[in-house]
Design a protein around this motif. Structure first.
Motif, PDB file in Angstrom:
ATOM      1  N   MET A 105      38.944  73.814  58.315  1.00 21.28           N
ATOM      2  CA  MET A 105      40.505  74.184  58.247  1.00 21.28           C
ATOM      3  C   MET A 105      41.191  73.000  58.902  1.00 21.28           C
ATOM      4  O   MET A 105      41.236  72.741  60.119  1.00 21.28           O
ATOM      5  N   ALA A 106      42.031  72.472  58.152  1.00 19.85           N
ATOM      6  CA  ALA A 106      42.874  71.320  58.666  1.00 19.85           C
ATOM      7  C   ALA A 106      44.066  71.618  59.534  1.00 19.85           C
ATOM      8  O   ALA A 106      44.395  72.816  59.240  1.00 19.85           O
ATOM      9  N   HIS A 107      44.321  70.773  60.373  1.00 20.34           N
ATOM     10  CA  HIS A 107      45.677  70.861  61.131  1.00 20.34           C
ATOM     11  C   HIS A 107      45.764  72.221  61.981  1.00 20.34           C
ATOM     12  O   HIS A 107      46.964  72.583  62.416  1.00 20.34           O
ATOM     13  N   ILE A 140      34.066  71.979  52.927  1.00 18.55           N
ATOM     14  CA  ILE A 140      35.430  72.066  51.981  1.00 18.55           C
ATOM     15  C   ILE A 140      36.341  71.791  52.982  1.00 18.55           C
ATOM     16  O   ILE A 140      36.718  72.652  54.030  1.00 18.55           O
ATOM     17  N   LEU A 141      37.152  70.633  52.734  1.00 18.94           N
ATOM     18  CA  LEU A 141      38.398  70.521  53.616  1.00 18.94           C
ATOM     19  C   LEU A 141      39.588  71.267  53.070  1.00 18.94           C
ATOM     20  O   LEU A 141      39.875  71.028  51.915  1.00 18.94           O
ATOM     21  N   ILE A 142      40.071  72.359  53.581  1.00 20.66           N
ATOM     22  CA  ILE A 142      41.155  72.962  53.458  1.00 20.66           C
ATOM     23  C   ILE A 142      42.505  72.847  54.207  1.00 20.66           C
ATOM     24  O   ILE A 142      42.560  72.954  55.312  1.00 20.66           O
ATOM     25  N   HIS A 143      43.443  72.164  53.296  1.00 15.85           N
ATOM     26  CA  HIS A 143      44.758  72.116  53.716  1.00 15.85           C
ATOM     27  C   HIS A 143      45.174  73.436  54.314  1.00 15.85           C
ATOM     28  O   HIS A 143      45.344  74.413  53.485  1.00 15.85           O
ATOM     29  N   SER A 144      45.621  73.629  55.621  1.00 18.15           N
ATOM     30  CA  SER A 144      46.077  74.928  56.081  1.00 18.15           C
ATOM     31  C   SER A 144      47.243  74.941  57.123  1.00 18.15           C
ATOM     32  O   SER A 144      47.163  73.966  57.916  1.00 18.15           O
ATOM     33  N   PHE A 145      48.419  75.548  56.593  1.00 19.46           N
ATOM     34  CA  PHE A 145      49.462  75.372  57.456  1.00 19.46           C
ATOM     35  C   PHE A 145      50.611  76.636  57.456  1.00 19.46           C
ATOM     36  O   PHE A 145      50.709  76.978  56.293  1.00 19.46           O
ATOM     37  N   ILE A 151      35.224  71.481  66.641  1.00 20.55           N
ATOM     38  CA  ILE A 151      36.493  70.829  66.551  1.00 20.55           C
ATOM     39  C   ILE A 151      36.066  69.222  65.794  1.00 20.55           C
ATOM     40  O   ILE A 151      35.217  68.613  66.546  1.00 20.55           O
ATOM     41  N   VAL A 152      36.550  68.872  65.002  1.00 22.52           N
ATOM     42  CA  VAL A 152      36.364  67.634  64.161  1.00 22.52           C
ATOM     43  C   VAL A 152      37.710  66.848  64.265  1.00 22.52           C
ATOM     44  O   VAL A 152      38.620  67.190  63.984  1.00 22.52           O
ATOM     45  N   PHE A 153      37.187  65.507  64.485  1.00 24.02           N
ATOM     46  CA  PHE A 153      38.626  64.659  64.674  1.00 24.02           C
ATOM     47  C   PHE A 153      38.983  64.232  63.384  1.00 24.02           C
ATOM     48  O   PHE A 153      38.128  63.740  62.437  1.00 24.02           O
ATOM     49  N   GLY A 154      40.328  64.533  63.287  1.00 21.11           N
ATOM     50  CA  GLY A 154      40.988  63.857  61.860  1.00 21.11           C
ATOM     51  C   GLY A 154      42.458  63.522  62.326  1.00 21.11           C
ATOM     52  O   GLY A 154      43.077  63.930  63.202  1.00 21.11           O
ATOM     53  N   SER A 155      42.898  62.344  61.409  1.00 15.29           N
ATOM     54  CA  SER A 155      44.145  62.181  61.891  1.00 15.29           C
ATOM     55  C   SER A 155      45.068  62.122  60.628  1.00 15.29           C
ATOM     56  O   SER A 155      46.580  61.954  61.179  1.00 15.29           O
ATOM     57  N   ASP A 156      45.047  62.457  59.569  1.00 20.01           N
ATOM     58  CA  ASP A 156      45.744  62.385  58.389  1.00 20.01           C
ATOM     59  C   ASP A 156      46.342  60.752  57.929  1.00 20.01           C
ATOM     60  O   ASP A 156      47.505  60.725  57.522  1.00 20.01           O
ATOM     61  N   HIS A 172      37.350  72.803  62.422  1.00 13.84           N
ATOM     62  CA  HIS A 172      38.896  72.895  62.772  1.00 13.84           C
ATOM     63  C   HIS A 172      39.150  71.165  62.598  1.00 13.84           C
ATOM     64  O   HIS A 172      38.448  70.582  63.618  1.00 13.84           O
ATOM     65  N   ASP A 173      40.205  70.658  62.183  1.00 17.49           N
ATOM     66  CA  ASP A 173      40.842  69.487  62.735  1.00 17.49           C
ATOM     67  C   ASP A 173      42.347  69.755  62.854  1.00 17.49           C
ATOM     68  O   ASP A 173      42.874  70.640  62.702  1.00 17.49           O
ATOM     69  N   PHE A 174      42.795  68.782  63.660  1.00 17.70           N
ATOM     70  CA  PHE A 174      44.082  68.874  64.255  1.00 17.70           C
ATOM     71  C   PHE A 174      44.915  67.519  63.669  1.00 17.70           C
ATOM     72  O   PHE A 174      45.989  66.978  64.343  1.00 17.70           O
TER      73      PHE A 174
END
Length: 249
Positions: free
Chosen positions: A157-159, A122-127, A203-208, A179-181
């Motif tokens: 947990m995104a970002h 589950i990818l969760i936008h978190s900010f 930690i998982v690579f993600g770019s947005d 986690h992604d950043f």
């Protein structure tokens, strides 16, 4: 190999969004992208349906390269039907939560339980923001609440939670949280901090993308990481996270 676990198609801009994603894959040697569709913060049921249909279309056009998240709004009465359709009919391999509710809202629980049944992340936008926090925008504290309630759920947990010193701290020690950043203002020091606190294996690579790519790539390249740590972040962790034969722990 690079697997980008956090990319988007913008609603109403299918051609430009997909063109930019494919261009980046070709230019930067990205092997696979995981895509969700997004548009308004608080969409109606028709908008969610169209966004998921766009992602499914992209998956069919680019098999093997494009994987899809099923985007759901827990505020909608049909959310569980949307999730089932996305996984069972469209062949998506993850669920995306944005800002319709906090991720630990009770309306989310049946969706999480279904994701556990499917064994999908589950990818969760978190900010966590100093200003302009959205009404139901999840922070690391909400992610931690959900992770403790469902230790068998795979949560991404995104970002870094939008502020790694807030988000990472909130979920430290919860081994069912990755986690992604993606799309962050973080420097390489923040990647070093996250690796020190939770380990490179979480930690998982993600770019947005299509927002950015090179900033996130540069954060990994400049961080104080071994080649094995980089490989884990670039692709190995994602392979494990999306492997439906592997359970949490």
């Amino acid at each position: 190999m690079i697997i980008d676990a956090h990319t988007h198609i913008w609603g109403g801009d299918y051609e430009n969004s997909t063109r930019e994603l494919l261009r980046a894959c070709d230019l930067f040697g990205i092997s696979k992208i995981h895509v969700s569709g997004l548009k308004s913060h608080y969409p109606d049921e028709a908008e969610v349906g169209q966004l998921n249909a766009d992602v499914f279309r992209f998956m069919k056009e680019q098999p093997g390269m494009v994987e899809g998240y099923c985007y759901v709004s827990p505020a909608h009465a049909n959310a569980l039907d949307v999730l089932n359709r996305g996984i069972e009919q469209y062949g998506m391999n993850g669920m995306k939560l944005w800002v319709a509710t906090f991720c630990d809202d009770p309306r989310v629980f049946p969706l999480v339980e279904r994701c556990i049944d499917f064994n999908i992340p589950i990818l969760i936008h978190s900010f966590h923001k100093a200003v302009d926090q959205l009404t139901y925008e999840t922070t690391g504290i909400h992610v931690a609440n959900l992770a403790r309630r469902y230790p068998e759920a795979k949560l991404l947990m995104a970002h870094f939670g939008g502020n790694c010193y807030h988000g990472i701290r909130a979920v430290r020690g919860l081994r069912n949280v990755w986690h992604d950043f993606s799309g962050t203002p973080f420097r390489r020091d923040d990647v070093d901090y996250a690796v020190e606190r939770v380990g490179a294996d979480r930690i998982v690579f993600g770019s947005d993308m299509p927002i950015t790519y090179l900033v996130n790539y540069g954060q990994v390249e400049e961080a104080d990481l071994s080649q094995e740590d980089k490989d884990r972040i670039y692709y190995k962790n994602a392979l494990e996270l999306f492997d439906r034969s592997l359970k949490v722990g």
